[in-house]
Design a protein around this motif. Sequence first.
Motif, short mmCIF file in Angstrom:
data_model
loop_
_atom_site.label_atom_id
_atom_site.label_comp_id
_atom_site.label_asym_id
_atom_site.label_seq_id
_atom_site.Cartn_x
_atom_site.Cartn_y
_atom_site.Cartn_z
N ARG A 199 -40.74 73.09 96.04
CA ARG A 199 -41.68 71.97 95.94
C ARG A 199 -41.00 70.66 95.57
NH1 ARG A 199 -45.54 76.08 92.68
NH2 ARG A 199 -46.59 77.01 94.47
N GLY A 200 -39.67 70.69 95.47
CA GLY A 200 -38.93 69.47 95.17
C GLY A 200 -39.06 69.01 93.74
N LEU A 201 -39.38 69.92 92.82
CA LEU A 201 -39.60 69.56 91.43
C LEU A 201 -38.36 69.72 90.57
CD1 LEU A 201 -43.11 71.23 90.96
CD2 LEU A 201 -42.58 68.85 91.53
N ALA A 202 -37.24 70.14 91.16
CA ALA A 202 -36.01 70.33 90.40
C ALA A 202 -34.80 69.99 91.27
CB ALA A 202 -35.90 71.77 89.91
N ASP A 203 -33.76 69.51 90.60
CA ASP A 203 -32.49 69.18 91.27
C ASP A 203 -31.42 70.23 91.00
OD1 ASP A 203 -33.47 66.53 92.06
OD2 ASP A 203 -33.32 66.07 89.92
N GLY A 204 -31.66 71.06 89.99
CA GLY A 204 -30.65 72.06 89.63
C GLY A 204 -31.20 73.05 88.63
N ILE A 205 -30.32 73.92 88.14
CA ILE A 205 -30.73 74.97 87.22
C ILE A 205 -29.57 75.34 86.31
CG2 ILE A 205 -30.12 76.79 88.89
CD1 ILE A 205 -32.51 78.41 87.77
N LEU A 206 -29.87 75.65 85.05
CA LEU A 206 -28.88 76.15 84.10
C LEU A 206 -29.12 77.63 83.91
CD1 LEU A 206 -26.62 75.66 81.96
CD2 LEU A 206 -28.45 75.24 80.31
N CYS A 207 -28.20 78.45 84.41
CA CYS A 207 -28.34 79.90 84.31
C CYS A 207 -27.01 80.55 84.72
CB CYS A 207 -29.49 80.41 85.18
SG CYS A 207 -29.18 80.33 86.96
N PRO A 208 -26.85 81.85 84.49
CA PRO A 208 -25.67 82.53 85.01
C PRO A 208 -25.69 82.55 86.54
CG PRO A 208 -26.73 83.82 83.28
CD PRO A 208 -27.68 82.73 83.67
N LEU A 209 -24.56 82.89 87.15
CA LEU A 209 -24.51 82.94 88.62
C LEU A 209 -25.37 84.04 89.23
CD1 LEU A 209 -20.73 82.21 89.38
CD2 LEU A 209 -22.67 80.64 89.52
N PRO A 210 -25.36 85.29 88.72
CA PRO A 210 -26.09 86.36 89.42
C PRO A 210 -27.58 86.10 89.66
CG PRO A 210 -24.52 87.32 87.90
CD PRO A 210 -24.52 85.84 87.64
N PRO A 211 -28.33 85.51 88.72
CA PRO A 211 -29.75 85.28 89.02
C PRO A 211 -30.00 84.36 90.21
CG PRO A 211 -29.35 85.11 86.67
CD PRO A 211 -28.01 85.18 87.32
N LEU A 212 -29.03 83.54 90.57
CA LEU A 212 -29.22 82.67 91.72
C LEU A 212 -29.48 83.48 92.98
CD1 LEU A 212 -26.44 79.98 91.11
CD2 LEU A 212 -28.90 79.81 90.59
N ARG A 213 -28.77 84.59 93.10
CA ARG A 213 -28.98 85.47 94.25
C ARG A 213 -30.21 86.34 94.05
NH1 ARG A 213 -23.92 88.66 96.22
NH2 ARG A 213 -25.07 88.63 98.16
N ALA A 214 -30.38 86.85 92.83
CA ALA A 214 -31.50 87.75 92.57
C ALA A 214 -32.85 87.06 92.81
CB ALA A 214 -31.43 88.27 91.13
N TYR A 215 -32.92 85.77 92.51
CA TYR A 215 -34.18 85.03 92.69
C TYR A 215 -34.17 84.15 93.95
CZ TYR A 215 -35.42 86.59 88.01
OH TYR A 215 -35.73 87.36 86.92
N ARG A 216 -33.26 84.42 94.87
CA ARG A 216 -33.21 83.77 96.19
C ARG A 216 -33.02 82.26 96.09
NH1 ARG A 216 -38.06 84.42 99.31
NH2 ARG A 216 -39.19 84.36 97.34
N LEU A 217 -32.22 81.82 95.14
CA LEU A 217 -32.03 80.39 94.94
C LEU A 217 -30.80 79.86 95.66
CD1 LEU A 217 -32.81 80.19 91.10
CD2 LEU A 217 -34.40 80.00 93.03
N THR A 218 -29.96 80.74 96.18
CA THR A 218 -28.70 80.29 96.78
C THR A 218 -28.89 79.52 98.09
OG1 THR A 218 -28.49 82.51 97.75
CG2 THR A 218 -27.27 82.06 95.73
N GLU A 219 -30.05 79.64 98.70
CA GLU A 219 -30.29 78.85 99.92
C GLU A 219 -30.48 77.37 99.61
OE1 GLU A 219 -34.82 79.11 101.17
OE2 GLU A 219 -34.08 81.13 100.67
N MET A 220 -30.79 77.07 98.33
CA MET A 220 -31.00 75.68 97.92
C MET A 220 -29.91 75.19 96.99
SD MET A 220 -35.07 76.28 97.28
CE MET A 220 -34.72 77.92 96.64
N VAL A 221 -29.45 76.06 96.12
CA VAL A 221 -28.44 75.69 95.12
C VAL A 221 -27.06 76.10 95.64
CG1 VAL A 221 -27.64 76.06 92.76
CG2 VAL A 221 -30.09 75.96 93.25
N LYS A 222 -26.28 75.13 96.07
CA LYS A 222 -24.99 75.43 96.70
C LYS A 222 -23.80 74.76 96.00
CE LYS A 222 -27.05 76.08 101.29
NZ LYS A 222 -26.73 77.51 101.43
N HIS A 223 -24.07 74.06 94.90
CA HIS A 223 -23.01 73.38 94.17
C HIS A 223 -23.06 73.82 92.71
CE1 HIS A 223 -22.37 70.73 97.63
NE2 HIS A 223 -23.68 70.76 97.76
N HIS A 224 -21.89 74.12 92.14
CA HIS A 224 -21.86 74.76 90.83
C HIS A 224 -20.86 74.07 89.90
CE1 HIS A 224 -24.13 78.00 92.79
NE2 HIS A 224 -23.28 77.80 93.79
N LEU A 225 -21.36 73.59 88.77
CA LEU A 225 -20.54 73.01 87.73
C LEU A 225 -20.33 74.09 86.67
CD1 LEU A 225 -19.13 70.51 86.56
CD2 LEU A 225 -21.31 69.90 85.48
#
Length: 354
Positions: free
Chosen positions: A206-232
């Motif tokens: 919905r365009g309500l966030a620019d990023g997320i603070l979390c470990p790497l594995p949940p990005l895949r578990a919650y299907r976020l890797t299609e949007m979150v592609k840059h990692h600090l």
Amino acid sequence: MFSCFKSLAAAFALGGMLFSSPAAAAEKPVELAFMGCYVEEHPAVTSVWKPFFKAAEEAFAGQIAFRYFAENMLYSNQAEDAQGISDGRAAFGCIRPAVHPDSYRLLGVINVPGLVPNAVVGSLVLEDIIAKFPAVRAELPKNSTHFTSWTSAAYQIGTVVPVHTLAELKGMKIIVWDAVSHALVRELGAEPVRVSPADSYWTFKRGLADGILCPLPPLRAYRLTEMVKHHLLLDAMVQGFVEEVNLKQWDAMPKDMKAWFRSEGGSRMSLALGRVLENGVKADRAAMEAAGHAFCTVAEADRPAFKSALDTVTGRWKEHCKDLDPKLVDAVLSYARERAAYHSAAFEAGKYER
């Protein structure tokens, strides 16, 4: 669904006869609801808990059967986690101290930024702290007994667009899942957006966030890797999880079953969970890199500001404990740091590898 767990709690109230009677065991095993904070496909579930369920059911054939519930599936929201354990809806239930910092102030030491570097060290340190301090155990849910604990992998910031510096992070809307993450994101100059893990996907959509603070594995578990592609890569902190057993259901178990659970839980399961989570970090990073994701570390010029943000959040933890015995608070933090140094050295030496 809830009526079946009320019946289960009532059945346990009858005591050990449920387990000691061959006739009762032959009719139907007692179902143990296990709430574990992760979706069923998570490696912690598939690689640790499901094999544990299978081993328990084989060790006590016909007496028990586990039923797994992900977070918010056994009760409606995270606010019910502790009560769900206390009232027996969960035979085994998970709590997250960072979600309810007012209830778990001493336990919150594990969330101190920079304390531990990874899930293996964090899991062992948290279990050591719980074993060491009665005051820490007193924070755990009423009518429960301790089973095991663990921590997440280290938290990183994933973003939709590239971020290389804290200046670029400033003002961004960053999803957080708990109070500690909320405080850290604000200290880093970004705007925290507090949602549950399960709601993160649609928050991005919905365009309500620019990023997320979390470990790497949940990005895949919650299907976020299609949007979150840059990692600090910050290695900012870990988050603690504690698994408790409803006391009435525990007391109803025969001695040999309790002994078996004790031998399988504690630090043994903490280490198993920590290993799985760290292996997940390695596998997920490799998969993300293969898919074109970009990874970077904190710029040298930003390290003092980043350390200052971590120190500020650590100070807030101590402030949060201000009405507790200061000597106790200092002792818990000192012991946590001591055990973190010990387990970190052991980890680096390869002691915790399979």
